[in-house]
Design a protein around this motif. Structure first.
Motif, PDB file in Angstrom:
ATOM      1  N   UNK A   2      34.869  30.400   0.025  1.00  0.00           N
ATOM      2  CA  UNK A   2      33.558  30.133  -0.534  1.00  0.00           C
ATOM      3  C   UNK A   2      33.646  28.923  -1.470  1.00  0.00           C
ATOM      4  N   UNK A   3      32.496  28.295  -1.710  1.00  0.00           N
ATOM      5  CA  UNK A   3      32.492  27.033  -2.446  1.00  0.00           C
ATOM      6  C   UNK A   3      31.530  27.102  -3.628  1.00  0.00           C
ATOM      7  N   UNK A   4      31.959  26.494  -4.724  1.00  0.00           N
ATOM      8  CA  UNK A   4      31.128  26.423  -5.909  1.00  0.00           C
ATOM      9  C   UNK A   4      30.993  25.003  -6.404  1.00  0.00           C
ATOM     10  N   UNK A   5      30.034  24.805  -7.307  1.00  0.00           N
ATOM     11  CA  UNK A   5      29.808  23.518  -7.966  1.00  0.00           C
ATOM     12  C   UNK A   5      29.880  23.747  -9.473  1.00  0.00           C
ATOM     13  N   UNK A  18      17.038  18.453 -14.968  1.00  0.00           N
ATOM     14  CA  UNK A  18      18.288  18.193 -14.251  1.00  0.00           C
ATOM     15  C   UNK A  18      19.032  19.483 -13.969  1.00  0.00           C
ATOM     16  N   UNK A  19      19.101  20.356 -14.958  1.00  0.00           N
ATOM     17  CA  UNK A  19      19.807  21.618 -14.772  1.00  0.00           C
ATOM     18  C   UNK A  19      19.139  22.462 -13.690  1.00  0.00           C
ATOM     19  N   UNK A  20      17.822  22.505 -13.727  1.00  0.00           N
ATOM     20  CA  UNK A  20      17.099  23.242 -12.684  1.00  0.00           C
ATOM     21  C   UNK A  20      17.357  22.617 -11.318  1.00  0.00           C
ATOM     22  N   UNK A  21      17.355  21.306 -11.266  1.00  0.00           N
ATOM     23  CA  UNK A  21      17.604  20.626  -9.998  1.00  0.00           C
ATOM     24  C   UNK A  21      18.972  20.931  -9.433  1.00  0.00           C
ATOM     25  N   UNK A  25      19.184  23.004  -5.940  1.00  0.00           N
ATOM     26  CA  UNK A  25      19.821  22.253  -4.866  1.00  0.00           C
ATOM     27  C   UNK A  25      21.050  22.990  -4.344  1.00  0.00           C
ATOM     28  N   UNK A  26      21.898  23.474  -5.261  1.00  0.00           N
ATOM     29  CA  UNK A  26      23.107  24.185  -4.846  1.00  0.00           C
ATOM     30  C   UNK A  26      22.767  25.429  -4.036  1.00  0.00           C
ATOM     31  N   UNK A  27      21.767  26.171  -4.479  1.00  0.00           N
ATOM     32  CA  UNK A  27      21.387  27.386  -3.749  1.00  0.00           C
ATOM     33  C   UNK A  27      20.791  27.036  -2.390  1.00  0.00           C
ATOM     34  N   UNK A  70      20.056  34.043  -5.483  1.00  0.00           N
ATOM     35  CA  UNK A  70      21.227  34.547  -4.761  1.00  0.00           C
ATOM     36  C   UNK A  70      22.544  33.953  -5.236  1.00  0.00           C
ATOM     37  N   UNK A  71      22.553  32.741  -5.713  1.00  0.00           N
ATOM     38  CA  UNK A  71      23.810  32.068  -6.037  1.00  0.00           C
ATOM     39  C   UNK A  71      24.469  32.740  -7.241  1.00  0.00           C
TER      40      UNK A  71
END
Length: 304
Positions: A2-5, A18-21, A25-27, A70-71
Protein backbone atom coordinates in the motif's frame (compact mmCIF):
# COMPACT_ATOMS: atom_id res chain seq x y z
CA UNK A 1 1.84 -3.20 -0.90
CA UNK A 2 0.00 0.00 0.00
CA UNK A 3 1.11 3.57 -0.64
CA UNK A 4 0.97 6.76 1.37
CA UNK A 5 1.79 10.44 0.91
CA UNK A 6 3.54 12.54 3.55
CA UNK A 7 2.00 15.91 2.81
CA UNK A 8 3.90 19.07 3.76
CA UNK A 9 1.87 20.70 6.55
CA UNK A 10 4.36 23.56 6.80
CA UNK A 11 6.12 26.20 4.78
CA UNK A 12 5.22 28.82 2.18
CA UNK A 13 1.95 28.27 0.38
CA UNK A 14 0.48 25.90 2.96
CA UNK A 15 -2.98 26.72 4.28
CA UNK A 16 -6.47 25.26 4.58
CA UNK A 17 -7.10 25.15 0.82
CA UNK A 18 -3.76 23.45 0.15
CA UNK A 19 -4.19 20.93 2.94
CA UNK A 20 -7.69 20.09 1.78
CA UNK A 21 -6.43 19.75 -1.77
CA UNK A 22 -3.72 17.31 -0.72
CA UNK A 23 -6.20 15.14 1.17
CA UNK A 24 -8.94 15.03 -1.44
CA UNK A 25 -6.44 14.49 -4.27
CA UNK A 26 -4.72 11.62 -2.44
CA UNK A 27 -8.04 9.93 -1.68
CA UNK A 28 -9.36 10.42 -5.23
CA UNK A 29 -6.21 8.92 -6.73
CA UNK A 30 -6.43 5.79 -4.60
CA UNK A 31 -3.60 6.33 -2.14
CA UNK A 32 -4.11 4.50 1.10
CA UNK A 33 -2.54 6.74 3.76
CA UNK A 34 -1.94 10.45 4.29
CA UNK A 35 0.60 11.50 6.93
CA UNK A 36 1.77 14.82 8.36
CA UNK A 37 4.91 15.93 10.18
CA UNK A 38 5.05 17.05 13.81
CA UNK A 39 6.61 19.82 15.86
CA UNK A 40 5.24 21.47 18.99
CA UNK A 41 7.92 24.11 19.56
CA UNK A 42 9.13 25.48 16.24
CA UNK A 43 12.54 26.56 17.52
CA UNK A 44 15.23 27.76 15.08
CA UNK A 45 16.65 24.26 14.53
CA UNK A 46 13.21 22.89 13.64
CA UNK A 47 12.22 25.94 11.59
CA UNK A 48 15.28 25.58 9.36
CA UNK A 49 14.04 22.17 8.22
CA UNK A 50 10.27 22.70 8.46
CA UNK A 51 9.56 26.42 8.39
CA UNK A 52 6.51 28.31 9.59
CA UNK A 53 3.63 28.34 9.13
CA UNK A 54 3.57 24.90 10.73
CA UNK A 55 0.11 23.40 11.20
CA UNK A 56 -0.27 21.19 14.28
CA UNK A 57 -0.28 17.54 13.31
CA UNK A 58 -3.26 16.24 15.29
CA UNK A 59 -5.43 19.31 14.69
CA UNK A 60 -4.69 19.00 10.97
CA UNK A 61 -5.52 15.29 10.90
CA UNK A 62 -8.78 15.87 12.79
CA UNK A 63 -9.78 18.51 10.27
CA UNK A 64 -8.76 16.36 7.31
CA UNK A 65 -10.79 13.47 8.72
CA UNK A 66 -13.86 15.60 8.07
CA UNK A 67 -12.72 16.33 4.49
CA UNK A 68 -12.23 12.64 3.59
CA UNK A 69 -13.99 9.34 4.11
CA UNK A 70 -11.72 6.36 3.42
CA UNK A 71 -8.03 7.27 3.42
CA UNK A 72 -6.04 6.46 6.55
CA UNK A 73 -4.54 9.40 8.44
CA UNK A 74 -1.27 9.32 10.35
CA UNK A 75 1.70 11.07 11.87
CA UNK A 76 5.18 10.64 10.43
CA UNK A 77 6.21 11.03 13.10
CA UNK A 78 4.71 12.45 16.32
CA UNK A 79 7.41 13.38 18.84
CA UNK A 80 6.33 11.07 21.64
CA UNK A 81 8.45 12.31 24.58
CA UNK A 82 7.10 15.86 24.19
CA UNK A 83 3.53 14.83 25.06
CA UNK A 84 2.34 13.32 28.32
CA UNK A 85 0.84 9.89 27.56
CA UNK A 86 -2.48 10.85 29.16
CA UNK A 87 -2.76 13.71 26.70
CA UNK A 88 -1.53 11.66 23.74
CA UNK A 89 -3.95 8.84 24.54
CA UNK A 90 -6.89 11.23 24.73
CA UNK A 91 -6.03 12.93 21.44
CA UNK A 92 -5.40 9.73 19.51
CA UNK A 93 -8.37 7.77 20.84
CA UNK A 94 -10.70 10.66 20.08
CA UNK A 95 -9.25 11.10 16.59
CA UNK A 96 -9.45 7.39 15.81
CA UNK A 97 -13.05 7.26 17.02
CA UNK A 98 -14.13 10.40 15.17
CA UNK A 99 -12.45 9.30 11.92
CA UNK A 100 -14.03 5.85 11.95
CA UNK A 101 -10.84 3.98 12.84
CA UNK A 102 -8.50 5.58 10.30
CA UNK A 103 -5.63 6.72 12.55
CA UNK A 104 -2.06 5.44 12.23
CA UNK A 105 0.19 6.74 15.01
CA UNK A 106 3.77 7.11 13.86
CA UNK A 107 6.05 8.04 16.76
CA UNK A 108 9.67 9.04 17.13
CA UNK A 109 12.01 10.43 19.75
CA UNK A 110 12.64 13.78 18.02
CA UNK A 111 15.85 15.49 16.99
CA UNK A 112 15.44 19.27 17.51
CA UNK A 113 17.39 19.83 20.73
CA UNK A 114 16.25 23.45 21.13
CA UNK A 115 12.60 22.36 21.10
CA UNK A 116 13.22 20.01 24.02
CA UNK A 117 14.85 22.88 25.90
CA UNK A 118 11.87 25.14 25.19
CA UNK A 119 9.44 22.50 26.49
CA UNK A 120 11.52 21.58 29.54
CA UNK A 121 11.91 17.96 28.44
CA UNK A 122 15.37 16.39 28.92
CA UNK A 123 16.80 15.74 25.47
CA UNK A 124 19.17 13.01 26.71
CA UNK A 125 16.22 11.01 28.11
CA UNK A 126 13.99 11.18 25.06
CA UNK A 127 14.50 7.49 24.18
CA UNK A 128 13.69 6.20 27.67
CA UNK A 129 10.69 8.53 27.89
CA UNK A 130 9.38 7.29 24.55
CA UNK A 131 9.61 3.66 25.69
CA UNK A 132 7.72 4.36 28.88
CA UNK A 133 5.11 6.53 27.18
CA UNK A 134 4.40 3.83 24.60
CA UNK A 135 3.88 1.28 27.36
CA UNK A 136 1.50 3.66 29.15
CA UNK A 137 -0.33 4.43 25.91
CA UNK A 138 -1.22 0.79 25.34
CA UNK A 139 -2.69 0.60 28.85
CA UNK A 140 -4.73 3.75 28.32
CA UNK A 141 -6.04 2.55 24.97
CA UNK A 142 -7.12 -0.92 26.15
CA UNK A 143 -8.38 -0.52 29.72
CA UNK A 144 -11.61 1.22 30.68
CA UNK A 145 -10.08 2.51 33.92
CA UNK A 146 -6.31 2.64 33.69
CA UNK A 147 -3.45 2.74 36.16
CA UNK A 148 0.25 2.86 35.38
CA UNK A 149 3.44 3.22 37.40
CA UNK A 150 6.72 3.77 35.58
CA UNK A 151 9.95 5.55 36.26
CA UNK A 152 8.49 8.89 35.16
CA UNK A 153 4.74 8.48 34.66
CA UNK A 154 2.38 7.53 37.48
CA UNK A 155 -1.41 7.59 37.42
CA UNK A 156 -4.28 5.65 38.98
CA UNK A 157 -7.93 5.04 38.09
CA UNK A 158 -8.06 7.21 34.97
CA UNK A 159 -11.24 6.83 32.92
CA UNK A 160 -10.27 6.41 29.28
CA UNK A 161 -13.45 6.52 27.18
CA UNK A 162 -13.76 7.09 24.30
CA UNK A 163 -11.33 4.37 23.44
CA UNK A 164 -10.06 3.89 19.88
CA UNK A 165 -12.35 2.56 17.18
CA UNK A 166 -9.74 0.06 16.01
CA UNK A 167 -9.28 -3.02 18.14
CA UNK A 168 -7.27 -3.25 20.26
CA UNK A 169 -5.77 0.11 19.29
CA UNK A 170 -4.53 2.14 16.31
CA UNK A 171 -1.31 0.85 14.75
CA UNK A 172 1.87 2.23 16.33
CA UNK A 173 4.60 2.80 13.76
CA UNK A 174 7.95 3.40 15.43
CA UNK A 175 10.04 5.78 13.34
CA UNK A 176 13.79 6.01 13.14
CA UNK A 177 16.70 4.24 11.47
CA UNK A 178 18.97 3.65 14.46
CA UNK A 179 19.56 0.41 16.32
CA UNK A 180 17.59 1.85 19.24
CA UNK A 181 14.63 2.57 16.95
CA UNK A 182 14.65 -1.01 15.66
CA UNK A 183 14.67 -2.30 19.24
CA UNK A 184 11.83 0.07 20.17
CA UNK A 185 9.76 -1.09 17.22
CA UNK A 186 10.32 -4.74 18.17
CA UNK A 187 9.25 -4.13 21.78
CA UNK A 188 6.41 -1.62 21.40
CA UNK A 189 5.48 -1.16 17.76
CA UNK A 190 3.12 -2.68 15.26
CA UNK A 191 5.47 -1.53 12.49
CA UNK A 192 9.01 -0.30 12.00
CA UNK A 193 8.87 2.99 10.11
CA UNK A 194 12.34 4.01 8.89
CA UNK A 195 12.53 7.45 7.32
CA UNK A 196 14.55 7.92 4.12
CA UNK A 197 16.45 4.64 4.49
CA UNK A 198 19.33 3.55 2.31
CA UNK A 199 18.79 0.23 0.59
CA UNK A 200 21.82 -1.72 1.90
CA UNK A 201 20.94 -1.05 5.54
CA UNK A 202 17.45 -2.53 5.37
CA UNK A 203 17.96 -6.31 5.13
CA UNK A 204 20.31 -6.46 8.17
CA UNK A 205 18.00 -4.18 10.16
CA UNK A 206 14.94 -6.29 9.34
CA UNK A 207 16.81 -9.39 10.51
CA UNK A 208 17.58 -7.67 13.81
CA UNK A 209 13.95 -6.52 14.08
CA UNK A 210 12.74 -10.11 13.79
CA UNK A 211 15.32 -11.34 16.31
CA UNK A 212 14.45 -8.64 18.86
CA UNK A 213 10.74 -9.31 18.51
CA UNK A 214 11.20 -13.07 18.91
CA UNK A 215 13.34 -12.53 22.02
CA UNK A 216 10.53 -10.42 23.49
CA UNK A 217 7.89 -13.02 22.59
CA UNK A 218 6.24 -10.73 20.05
CA UNK A 219 5.36 -11.14 16.38
CA UNK A 220 7.70 -9.33 14.03
CA UNK A 221 6.34 -5.83 13.38
CA UNK A 222 5.42 -4.82 9.86
CA UNK A 223 7.88 -2.93 7.67
CA UNK A 224 6.51 0.47 6.60
CA UNK A 225 9.19 2.88 5.33
CA UNK A 226 8.86 6.42 4.02
CA UNK A 227 11.14 7.46 1.16
CA UNK A 228 11.66 10.82 -0.54
CA UNK A 229 9.96 11.43 -3.86
CA UNK A 230 12.86 13.15 -5.60
CA UNK A 231 12.45 12.39 -9.29
CA UNK A 232 15.08 13.45 -11.83
CA UNK A 233 15.02 13.52 -15.61
CA UNK A 234 18.07 11.25 -15.79
CA UNK A 235 19.09 8.30 -13.62
CA UNK A 236 21.38 9.00 -10.66
CA UNK A 237 24.39 6.83 -9.78
CA UNK A 238 23.11 4.10 -7.50
CA UNK A 239 26.11 4.34 -5.18
CA UNK A 240 25.26 7.93 -4.19
CA UNK A 241 21.47 7.95 -3.97
CA UNK A 242 18.83 7.01 -1.45
CA UNK A 243 15.72 5.02 -2.22
CA UNK A 244 13.22 7.31 -3.93
CA UNK A 245 15.83 9.52 -5.55
CA UNK A 246 16.42 9.36 -9.31
CA UNK A 247 14.47 8.61 -12.45
CA UNK A 248 10.98 7.12 -12.62
CA UNK A 249 12.60 3.82 -13.62
CA UNK A 250 14.79 3.93 -10.52
CA UNK A 251 11.73 4.64 -8.37
CA UNK A 252 10.00 1.59 -9.86
CA UNK A 253 13.07 -0.51 -9.07
CA UNK A 254 13.15 0.85 -5.51
CA UNK A 255 9.53 -0.13 -4.98
CA UNK A 256 10.30 -3.64 -6.22
CA UNK A 257 13.16 -3.82 -3.71
CA UNK A 258 10.93 -2.68 -0.86
CA UNK A 259 8.20 -5.12 -1.84
CA UNK A 260 10.69 -8.00 -1.85
CA UNK A 261 11.81 -6.93 1.63
CA UNK A 262 8.21 -7.27 2.79
CA UNK A 263 7.07 -3.65 2.95
CA UNK A 264 3.37 -3.39 3.73
CA UNK A 265 3.17 0.37 3.20
CA UNK A 266 5.55 2.76 1.45
CA UNK A 267 5.19 6.46 2.16
CA UNK A 268 6.31 8.99 -0.45
CA UNK A 269 7.50 12.39 0.79
CA UNK A 270 7.57 15.21 -1.80
CA UNK A 271 9.45 17.53 0.57
CA UNK A 272 13.13 16.73 0.10
CA UNK A 273 14.43 18.98 2.88
CA UNK A 274 15.52 22.01 0.84
CA UNK A 275 12.73 24.58 0.75
CA UNK A 276 14.28 26.15 -2.36
CA UNK A 277 13.29 22.98 -4.24
CA UNK A 278 9.66 23.00 -3.12
CA UNK A 279 7.20 22.77 -5.99
CA UNK A 280 3.70 24.29 -6.00
CA UNK A 281 1.19 21.84 -4.57
CA UNK A 282 -0.54 21.55 -7.94
CA UNK A 283 2.73 20.37 -9.53
CA UNK A 284 3.12 17.72 -6.85
CA UNK A 285 -0.45 16.58 -7.36
CA UNK A 286 0.29 16.07 -11.05
CA UNK A 287 3.30 13.89 -10.20
CA UNK A 288 1.26 11.81 -7.78
CA UNK A 289 -1.47 11.40 -10.39
CA UNK A 290 1.12 10.11 -12.86
CA UNK A 291 2.39 7.65 -10.24
CA UNK A 292 -1.13 6.56 -9.39
CA UNK A 293 -1.75 5.53 -12.99
CA UNK A 294 1.64 3.89 -13.50
CA UNK A 295 2.27 2.29 -10.09
CA UNK A 296 -0.23 2.79 -7.29
CA UNK A 297 -3.40 1.42 -8.87
CA UNK A 298 -1.68 -1.44 -10.66
CA UNK A 299 -0.97 -4.92 -9.43
CA UNK A 300 2.27 -5.80 -7.68
CA UNK A 301 3.27 -7.85 -10.72
CA UNK A 302 3.45 -4.69 -12.82
CA UNK A 303 6.34 -3.43 -10.69
CA UNK A 304 8.57 -6.27 -11.82
Amino acid sequence: MRFGINLPNFGAGIGPDTLRGWATTAERLGYHLLTVSDHIALTPDADRRSPAPFYDSFTTLAWLAGQTSTIELGTSVAIAPQRHPLHLARITASLDRLSGGRLVLGVGVGWARQAFQALGVPYHRRGALTDEYLAALRVLWTEEIASFHGDTVHFDHVHTDPRPARSPHPPIWVGGNSRAAVRRAALYGDAWHPLWPQGPELAPALKVLAEDAAAAGRATPAFCPTIPLALTARPLPDRSRRLGQGSIEQLHADLVTLEKLGAQYVGLNPDVGDQRLRRPAEADWGIFEQLAHSVINTSSESLR
